[in-house]
Write a protein that holds these residues in place. Structure first.
Motif, PDB file in Angstrom:
ATOM      1  N   LYS A  79      -2.960  -4.169  -1.860  1.00 42.94           N
ATOM      2  CA  LYS A  79      -3.933  -5.218  -1.550  1.00 42.94           C
ATOM      3  C   LYS A  79      -3.221  -6.435  -0.986  1.00 42.94           C
ATOM      4  O   LYS A  79      -2.227  -6.912  -1.536  1.00 42.94           O
ATOM      5  CB  LYS A  79      -4.693  -5.599  -2.821  1.00 42.94           C
ATOM      6  CG  LYS A  79      -5.867  -6.525  -2.589  1.00 42.94           C
ATOM      7  CD  LYS A  79      -6.640  -6.742  -3.879  1.00 42.94           C
ATOM      8  CE  LYS A  79      -7.831  -7.662  -3.643  1.00 42.94           C
ATOM      9  NZ  LYS A  79      -8.588  -7.906  -4.899  1.00 42.94           N
ATOM     10  N   ASN A  82      -5.363  -8.937   4.537  1.00 38.56           N
ATOM     11  CA  ASN A  82      -6.217  -8.350   5.586  1.00 38.56           C
ATOM     12  C   ASN A  82      -5.853  -8.762   7.010  1.00 38.56           C
ATOM     13  O   ASN A  82      -6.674  -8.638   7.920  1.00 38.56           O
ATOM     14  CB  ASN A  82      -7.700  -8.668   5.323  1.00 38.56           C
ATOM     15  CG  ASN A  82      -8.228  -7.948   4.101  1.00 38.56           C
ATOM     16  OD1 ASN A  82      -7.723  -6.896   3.723  1.00 38.56           O
ATOM     17  ND2 ASN A  82      -9.230  -8.529   3.466  1.00 38.56           N
ATOM     18  N   HIS A 132      -4.724  -1.803  -8.585  1.00 36.65           N
ATOM     19  CA  HIS A 132      -5.539  -1.828  -7.375  1.00 36.65           C
ATOM     20  C   HIS A 132      -5.095  -0.668  -6.485  1.00 36.65           C
ATOM     21  O   HIS A 132      -4.209  -0.826  -5.650  1.00 36.65           O
ATOM     22  CB  HIS A 132      -5.365  -3.164  -6.633  1.00 36.65           C
ATOM     23  CG  HIS A 132      -5.789  -4.358  -7.416  1.00 36.65           C
ATOM     24  ND1 HIS A 132      -7.104  -4.675  -7.631  1.00 36.65           N
ATOM     25  CD2 HIS A 132      -5.053  -5.318  -8.038  1.00 36.65           C
ATOM     26  CE1 HIS A 132      -7.177  -5.783  -8.343  1.00 36.65           C
ATOM     27  NE2 HIS A 132      -5.958  -6.185  -8.613  1.00 36.65           N
ATOM     28  N   PRO A 134      -4.628   1.840  -3.466  1.00 36.70           N
ATOM     29  CA  PRO A 134      -4.706   1.499  -2.038  1.00 36.70           C
ATOM     30  C   PRO A 134      -5.955   2.055  -1.378  1.00 36.70           C
ATOM     31  O   PRO A 134      -6.478   3.097  -1.785  1.00 36.70           O
ATOM     32  CB  PRO A 134      -3.448   2.163  -1.460  1.00 36.70           C
ATOM     33  CG  PRO A 134      -3.187   3.323  -2.377  1.00 36.70           C
ATOM     34  CD  PRO A 134      -3.569   2.821  -3.747  1.00 36.70           C
ATOM     35  N   LYS A 135      -6.442   1.354  -0.347  1.00 35.15           N
ATOM     36  CA  LYS A 135      -7.549   1.853   0.454  1.00 35.15           C
ATOM     37  C   LYS A 135      -7.044   2.893   1.452  1.00 35.15           C
ATOM     38  O   LYS A 135      -7.801   3.764   1.884  1.00 35.15           O
ATOM     39  CB  LYS A 135      -8.234   0.707   1.198  1.00 35.15           C
ATOM     40  CG  LYS A 135      -8.979  -0.265   0.292  1.00 35.15           C
ATOM     41  CD  LYS A 135      -9.668  -1.344   1.115  1.00 35.15           C
ATOM     42  CE  LYS A 135     -10.443  -2.296   0.216  1.00 35.15           C
ATOM     43  NZ  LYS A 135     -11.122  -3.359   1.002  1.00 35.15           N
ATOM     44  N   ASP A 200      -3.931  -9.832  -7.740  1.00 33.99           N
ATOM     45  CA  ASP A 200      -3.869  -8.777  -6.720  1.00 33.99           C
ATOM     46  C   ASP A 200      -2.705  -7.826  -6.893  1.00 33.99           C
ATOM     47  O   ASP A 200      -2.543  -6.901  -6.096  1.00 33.99           O
ATOM     48  CB  ASP A 200      -3.792  -9.414  -5.319  1.00 33.99           C
ATOM     49  CG  ASP A 200      -5.080 -10.127  -4.942  1.00 33.99           C
ATOM     50  OD1 ASP A 200      -6.123  -9.799  -5.502  1.00 33.99           O
ATOM     51  OD2 ASP A 200      -5.019 -11.019  -4.074  1.00 33.99           O
TER      52      ASP A 200
END
Length: 201
Positions: A79, A82, A132, A134-135, A200
């Motif tokens: 995270k 962006n 978190h 990962p995407k 995060d």
């Protein structure tokens, strides 16, 4: 004199020989794998199709980069903010360079290769234990691998605690960003920034 050709460059420096020439491999051996498994930090370099370059720090627990085989690595995209500089570059060119570091070790490990982004559950699930997950993951096919000598770290004394500066010798990140952006708001304190970052991690 401005150096503009490979010929001029080689006339000045010559060519690599011995170990410097012979140490480049196209697969990961036991020492490279061991190095990666002990490394909590890697610099990921990339460029877009127009030649705009980027170098991005990536960190995690030692061995956070998964060794899938002797020719494939998987980096979880943790995270972040962006901006997507590295990920966009990978989509455009499919090429990356990696520099693995281990705290206290002056040698580094360099890897160059092809890369793509994946949301395959087989890749994502490797990091399911993360707070978190990962995407996406960066899948890297190794083209070149070699150990890099200790000279740069010996010169810089990077791991020598006696060379570490007092953090107060630099403005806080909040102050630097306030100055760069021309903000009228009070700068974020270091304590507030660390607290925000920890959410995060």
């Amino acid at each position: 004199m401005k150096i503009t050709t490979e010929k001029q460059l080689r006339e000045l420096y010559g060519f690599p020989s011995g170990r410097a020439k012979d140490k480049v491999f196209s697969t990961l051996d036991k020492h490279a794998i061991n190095f990666i498994k002990k490394s909590p930090f890697v610099v990921l370099s990339s460029s877009n199709k127009d030649g705009k370059h980027d170098a991005s720090p990536r960190g995690g627990f030692p061995g956070f980069v998964h060794v899938n085989s002797d020719t494939e690595l998987i980096i979880p995209d943790a995270k972040g903010n962006n901006r997507m500089d590295s990920l966009s570059n990978i989509i455009e060119t499919g090429k990356v360079g990696l520099l693995f570091l281990i705290p206290g070790v002056d040698e580094t490990l360099r890897i160059n290769g092809n890369a793509y982004l994946s949301t395959d559950t087989n890749h994502i699930d490797l990091f399911a234990s993360e707070q978190h997950p990962p995407k996406s993951c960066i899948i890297i096919s190794v083209e070149e691998m070699f150990l890099h000598c200790a000279k740069a770290f010996m010169r810089s004394k990077l791991w020598d605690t006696s060379t570490q500066i007092n953090r107060d010798a630099l403005p806080t990140m909040g102050q630097m960003l306030k100055d760069q952006l021309g903000s009228k708001e009070a700068p974020e304190t270091r304590e507030a920034m660390v607290k925000r970052y920890k959410k995060d991690l």
